[in-house]
Scaffold this active site. Structure first.
Site, PDB file in Angstrom:
ATOM      1  N   HIS A 279       2.633  10.608  56.629  1.00  0.00           N
ATOM      2  CA  HIS A 279       2.621  10.410  55.173  1.00  0.00           C
ATOM      3  C   HIS A 279       3.874  11.020  54.544  1.00  0.00           C
ATOM      4  CE1 HIS A 279      -1.234   8.619  55.467  1.00  0.00           C
ATOM      5  NE2 HIS A 279      -1.886   9.720  55.754  1.00  0.00           N
TER       6      HIS A 279
ATOM      7  N   SER B  44      -5.959   3.883  47.930  1.00  0.00           N
ATOM      8  CA  SER B  44      -6.978   2.936  47.458  1.00  0.00           C
ATOM      9  C   SER B  44      -8.249   3.695  47.083  1.00  0.00           C
ATOM     10  CB  SER B  44      -7.290   1.917  48.549  1.00  0.00           C
ATOM     11  OG  SER B  44      -8.097   2.510  49.540  1.00  0.00           O
TER      12      SER B  44
ATOM     13  N   GLU C 155     -10.892   3.278  48.377  1.00  0.00           N
ATOM     14  CA  GLU C 155     -11.622   3.514  49.638  1.00  0.00           C
ATOM     15  C   GLU C 155     -11.019   4.674  50.439  1.00  0.00           C
ATOM     16  OE1 GLU C 155     -10.631   0.228  48.737  1.00  0.00           O
ATOM     17  OE2 GLU C 155     -12.633   0.009  47.882  1.00  0.00           O
TER      18      GLU C 155
ATOM     19  N   ASP D 192       1.690   0.543  55.044  1.00  0.00           N
ATOM     20  CA  ASP D 192       0.699   0.864  56.081  1.00  0.00           C
ATOM     21  C   ASP D 192       1.388   1.336  57.358  1.00  0.00           C
ATOM     22  OD1 ASP D 192      -1.771   1.124  57.216  1.00  0.00           O
ATOM     23  OD2 ASP D 192      -2.149  -1.017  57.447  1.00  0.00           O
TER      24      ASP D 192
ATOM     25  N   GLU E 174       4.049 -14.995  47.563  1.00  0.00           N
ATOM     26  CA  GLU E 174       4.461 -15.204  48.959  1.00  0.00           C
ATOM     27  C   GLU E 174       4.133 -13.936  49.751  1.00  0.00           C
ATOM     28  OE1 GLU E 174       5.651 -17.991  50.316  1.00  0.00           O
ATOM     29  OE2 GLU E 174       5.492 -18.977  48.361  1.00  0.00           O
TER      30      GLU E 174
ATOM     31  N   LEU F  34      14.365  -0.660  36.583  1.00  0.00           N
ATOM     32  CA  LEU F  34      13.281  -0.924  37.545  1.00  0.00           C
ATOM     33  C   LEU F  34      11.986  -0.239  37.111  1.00  0.00           C
ATOM     34  CD1 LEU F  34      12.261  -1.754  40.471  1.00  0.00           C
ATOM     35  CD2 LEU F  34      13.039   0.506  41.192  1.00  0.00           C
TER      36      LEU F  34
ATOM     37  N   TRP G 173       2.475   5.812  63.062  1.00  0.00           N
ATOM     38  CA  TRP G 173       3.858   6.299  63.240  1.00  0.00           C
ATOM     39  C   TRP G 173       3.816   7.734  63.754  1.00  0.00           C
ATOM     40  CZ3 TRP G 173       6.691  10.412  61.498  1.00  0.00           C
ATOM     41  CH2 TRP G 173       8.087  10.323  61.613  1.00  0.00           C
TER      42      TRP G 173
HETATM   43  C1  FPP Z   1      -1.591   3.903  54.930  1.00  0.00           C
HETATM   44  O1  FPP Z   1      -1.218   4.241  56.232  1.00  0.00           O
HETATM   45  C2  FPP Z   1      -0.951   4.840  54.006  1.00  0.00           C
HETATM   46  C3  FPP Z   1      -1.591   5.566  53.051  1.00  0.00           C
HETATM   47  C4  FPP Z   1      -3.020   5.481  52.765  1.00  0.00           C
HETATM   48  C5  FPP Z   1      -0.826   6.512  52.223  1.00  0.00           C
HETATM   49  C6  FPP Z   1       0.423   5.932  51.726  1.00  0.00           C
HETATM   50  C7  FPP Z   1       1.238   6.927  51.056  1.00  0.00           C
HETATM   51  C8  FPP Z   1       2.575   6.967  51.164  1.00  0.00           C
HETATM   52  C9  FPP Z   1       3.353   6.022  51.964  1.00  0.00           C
HETATM   53  C10 FPP Z   1       3.371   7.952  50.420  1.00  0.00           C
HETATM   54  C11 FPP Z   1       3.206   7.726  48.965  1.00  0.00           C
HETATM   55  C12 FPP Z   1       4.236   8.416  48.225  1.00  0.00           C
HETATM   56  C13 FPP Z   1       4.150   8.662  46.918  1.00  0.00           C
HETATM   57  C14 FPP Z   1       5.326   9.211  46.254  1.00  0.00           C
HETATM   58  C15 FPP Z   1       2.942   8.453  46.114  1.00  0.00           C
HETATM   59  P1  FPP Z   1      -2.330   4.765  57.224  1.00  0.00           P
HETATM   60  O2  FPP Z   1      -2.477   6.233  57.044  1.00  0.00           O
HETATM   61  O3  FPP Z   1      -3.593   3.992  57.003  1.00  0.00           O
HETATM   62  O4  FPP Z   1      -1.705   4.437  58.607  1.00  0.00           O
HETATM   63  P2  FPP Z   1      -2.517   3.995  59.913  1.00  0.00           P
HETATM   64  O5  FPP Z   1      -3.156   2.669  59.594  1.00  0.00           O
HETATM   65  O6  FPP Z   1      -1.440   3.883  60.949  1.00  0.00           O
HETATM   66  O7  FPP Z   1      -3.507   5.071  60.222  1.00  0.00           O
END
Ligand code: FPP
Length: 258
Positions: free
Chosen positions: A55, A83, A85, A38, A225, A149, A43
């Site tokens: 992302h 997700s 959602e 998250d 945990e 892994l 960021w």
């Molecule tokens: C949540 O942060 C992040 C996501 C919904 C996307 C996560 C995806 C990646 C980290 C890359 C995945 C990589 C692969 C290879 C599948 P947010 O956007 O909700 O952040 P915020 O809460 O600061 O808005």
């Protein structure tokens, strides 16, 4: 022979981190780590960048954490990438996130193959865009016999829906007399979930300071945990992963006992 391990080689570990890793390895390393990645959006916002830049950086972070998980001897790394959602997000953002598996695998799959990593997924992946699904299925196929892994992507995943789906299948199997309701145990129920055959996570990490589970592995996290950090996912480093495991090793897991 042409060496495929470009990223693996580039990301060297400092000697002080290596020392911490050596200490970690003297105790039990969590077998299964699940991460709610998250903070990509925040960021980016902090840097006046579009959310998709967060992302993209998040995807790069997936590479270094995969490498570190492999080096630590973790057996399963489950990453919550999208997700059920998350479809509510702006179309452009969803489209970008859906391009990430391809971006990630187009550059990283040869290294994953070389390092014996097995790519798997949980979630309603059949509902992903065709190009996303194709990249994912190709990676799963090419790594299916790997024994190292397990890199498990949760994509279009939602835990309540997973549980309901399991319940419906179980009820059907009872109706068809394939199963006697008296025989339903924790283990049997677990085998109806998307994580069938996988040990439950020992450690859950959530980045970005949010203190929620957000419909993630609700059944599987019963005795896991939990470790939360303020760090945004794109800033999550090898050191943070090691720190989380250090904390884990200092916890007493009682599984309901004394
Ligand atoms: C949540 O942060 C992040 C996501 C919904 C996307 C996560 C995806 C990646 C980290 C890359 C995945 C990589 C692969 C290879 C599948 P947010 O956007 O909700 O952040 P915020 O809460 O600061 O808005």
């Amino acid at each position: 022979m042409f060496n495929k391990l470009t990223f693996w080689k580039k990301r060297a570990i400092s000697s002080s981190l290596q020392e911490r890793i050596n200490v970690l390895k003297q105790q039990s390393i969590p077998e299964h780590i699940a991460i709610i990645m998250d903070g990509n959006g925040r960021w980016a916002k902090k840097r006046n960048l579009p959310r998709i830049a967060g992302h993209h950086e998040g995807m790069k972070c997936v590479k270094r954490i995969t490498k570190m998980a492999d080096e630590l001897g973790i057996k399963v790394l489950t990453l919550y990438a999208f997700s059920t959602e998350n479809w509510k997000r702006p179309k452009k953002e969803v489209e970008y996130i859906m391009s990430l598996p391809e971006q990630f695998l187009s550059t990283f799959l040869p290294e994953l193959i070389e390092k014996n990593v097995k790519v798997t997924s949980i979630g309603y992946t059949e509902q992903l865009p065709a190009h996303t699904l194709k990249a994912l299925e190709n990676a799963k196929e090419k790594t299916k016999d790997n024994t190292g892994l397990i890199l498990n992507f949760a994509l279009n995943y939602g835990s309540r829906s997973e549980i309901l789906y399991a319940v419906k299948n179980l009820v059907n199997d009872c109706k068809n007399n394939d199963i006697d309701a008296h025989d339903i145990t924790d283990e049997l129920f677990s085998s109806y979930l998307m994580t069938e055959g996988m040990a439950d996570p020992d450690l859950l990490i959530r980045t970005s300071g949010e203190l929620r589970i957000s419909n993630f592995m609700l059944w599987q996290l019963a005795y896991t945990e939990l470790w939360f950090t303020e760090v945004f996912w794109p800033d999550f480093s090898e050191e943070h992963l090691v720190e989380a495991i250090e904390v884990f090793q200092n916890r007493q897991r009682r599984f309901g006992g004394v």
